[in-house]
Write a protein that holds these residues in place. Structure first.
Motif, PDB file in Angstrom:
ATOM      1  N   GLU A 126      -8.741  71.839  39.936  1.00 35.42           N
ATOM      2  CA  GLU A 126      -8.643  71.653  41.473  1.00 35.42           C
ATOM      3  C   GLU A 126      -9.229  70.157  41.618  1.00 35.42           C
ATOM      4  N   ASN A 127      -9.679  69.914  40.636  1.00 35.84           N
ATOM      5  CA  ASN A 127     -10.477  68.178  40.099  1.00 35.84           C
ATOM      6  C   ASN A 127     -10.406  67.649  38.739  1.00 35.84           C
ATOM      7  N   ARG A 128     -11.502  66.545  38.749  1.00 32.07           N
ATOM      8  CA  ARG A 128     -11.458  66.332  37.417  1.00 32.07           C
ATOM      9  C   ARG A 128     -12.756  66.798  36.522  1.00 32.07           C
ATOM     10  N   ALA A 129     -13.623  67.861  37.051  1.00 35.05           N
ATOM     11  CA  ALA A 129     -14.694  68.597  36.536  1.00 35.05           C
ATOM     12  C   ALA A 129     -14.201  69.475  36.359  1.00 35.05           C
ATOM     13  N   GLU A 130     -13.301  70.464  37.047  1.00 36.17           N
ATOM     14  CA  GLU A 130     -12.267  71.820  36.804  1.00 36.17           C
ATOM     15  C   GLU A 130     -11.833  71.731  35.088  1.00 36.17           C
ATOM     16  N   ALA A 131     -11.318  70.278  35.301  1.00 36.58           N
ATOM     17  CA  ALA A 131     -10.120  69.855  34.051  1.00 36.58           C
ATOM     18  C   ALA A 131     -10.721  69.659  33.091  1.00 36.58           C
ATOM     19  N   LYS A 132     -12.187  69.267  32.566  1.00 42.83           N
ATOM     20  CA  LYS A 132     -13.065  68.837  31.643  1.00 42.83           C
ATOM     21  C   LYS A 132     -13.524  70.122  31.496  1.00 42.83           C
ATOM     22  N   SER A 133     -13.946  70.918  32.305  1.00 39.58           N
ATOM     23  CA  SER A 133     -14.303  72.671  31.469  1.00 39.58           C
ATOM     24  C   SER A 133     -12.933  72.830  31.085  1.00 39.58           C
ATOM     25  N   ASN A 174     -11.830  59.862  28.004  1.00 38.41           N
ATOM     26  CA  ASN A 174     -10.950  59.160  27.426  1.00 38.41           C
ATOM     27  C   ASN A 174      -9.796  59.441  28.613  1.00 38.41           C
ATOM     28  N   TYR A 175      -9.871  61.344  27.646  1.00 38.04           N
ATOM     29  CA  TYR A 175      -8.434  61.648  28.386  1.00 38.04           C
ATOM     30  C   TYR A 175      -8.189  62.278  29.444  1.00 38.04           C
ATOM     31  N   LEU A 176      -8.468  62.364  30.398  1.00 37.23           N
ATOM     32  CA  LEU A 176      -9.349  62.378  31.226  1.00 37.23           C
ATOM     33  C   LEU A 176      -8.643  61.280  32.146  1.00 37.23           C
ATOM     34  N   ASP A 177      -9.592  59.926  31.731  1.00 36.83           N
ATOM     35  CA  ASP A 177      -8.824  58.785  32.195  1.00 36.83           C
ATOM     36  C   ASP A 177      -7.551  58.280  32.884  1.00 36.83           C
ATOM     37  N   THR A 178      -6.977  59.374  31.522  1.00 38.68           N
ATOM     38  CA  THR A 178      -5.307  58.844  31.998  1.00 38.68           C
ATOM     39  C   THR A 178      -4.968  59.556  33.173  1.00 38.68           C
ATOM     40  N   LEU A 179      -5.566  60.552  34.057  1.00 38.51           N
ATOM     41  CA  LEU A 179      -4.844  61.571  35.435  1.00 38.51           C
ATOM     42  C   LEU A 179      -3.587  61.971  34.357  1.00 38.51           C
ATOM     43  N   GLU A 180      -3.122  62.286  33.510  1.00 36.27           N
ATOM     44  CA  GLU A 180      -2.647  63.181  32.890  1.00 36.27           C
ATOM     45  C   GLU A 180      -2.969  64.907  33.239  1.00 36.27           C
TER      46      GLU A 180
END
Length: 194
Positions: free
Chosen positions: A91-98, A143-149
């Motif tokens: 849903e968002n960056r926080a969930e992606a990181k998790s 760093n990967y999350l910064d790519t927005l992929e």
């Protein structure tokens, strides 16, 4: 593997997936994108059943919107199954990181299902591949999350992009991880043409 572009030179891809479109185009297939907005809710927990059902539901949604069409129509769905749970798009960056932290130095199953309207009949299939992540530190993930992929990607990564740097190795068809089991689709199409 049979030449997919020979069997399927042009297809309507009822999907918003840029990755699936790019994969088909790399194989020499002309793609006409036409996403459907089908209902993706379900109460199943078997990943193969879920992706098969959702791919077929997308095809039926396309057919309902377009009662007459001449080109083959391809619909797909991809989910990750990890530690007994289905993992979809974050849903968002926080969930992606998790999600990425959970996959750290572990393997996950990637399931892709597809449904194809071809020569007045419907072909379907599902495939599974295993993706093994490297050991990742927090900065690598940031760093990967910064790519927005991660946006719009099941499991928050794209194997065909910078996400490949997160992965140690894959067992199975890389196409399945991208979102389309190319090997399986090629063989099933070849068999249907016999």
């Amino acid at each position: 593997m049979p030449e997919l572009a020979y069997l399927l030179p042009k297809v309507i891809l009822a999907s918003q997936s840029v990755a699936r479109r790019a994969l088909l185009e790399e194989l020499g297939i002309e793609v006409v994108p036409y996403p459907t907005n089908s209902d993706e809710t379900h109460s199943l927990n078997n990943p193969a059943e879920v992706v098969a059902m959702l791919a077929l539901r997308k095809l039926q949604a396309y057919q309902n919107e377009h009662p007459a069409y001449s080109l083959p129509v391809l619909c797909c769905d991809t989910l990750i199954f990890f530690e007994g749970k289905l993992i979809g798009k974050p849903e968002n960056r926080a969930e992606a990181k998790s999600q990425l932290l959970a996959f750290n130095a572990k393997a996950q199953e990637v399931h892709s299902g597809w449904a194809l309207w071809y020569n007045q009949s419907i072909l379907t299939g599902t495939d599974r591949a295993m993706v093994y992540f490297k050991h990742l530190d927090d900065q690598t993930i940031e760093n990967y999350l910064d790519t927005l992929e991660y946006m719009g990607a099941a499991g928050s990564y794209r194997i065909q992009g910078k996400g490949q740097s997160l992965v140690d190795h894959i067992e199975g068809d890389k196409g399945t991880v991208i979102g389309l089991p190319v090997r399986q689709l090629s063989h099933m199409l070849a068999d249907s043409c016999k």
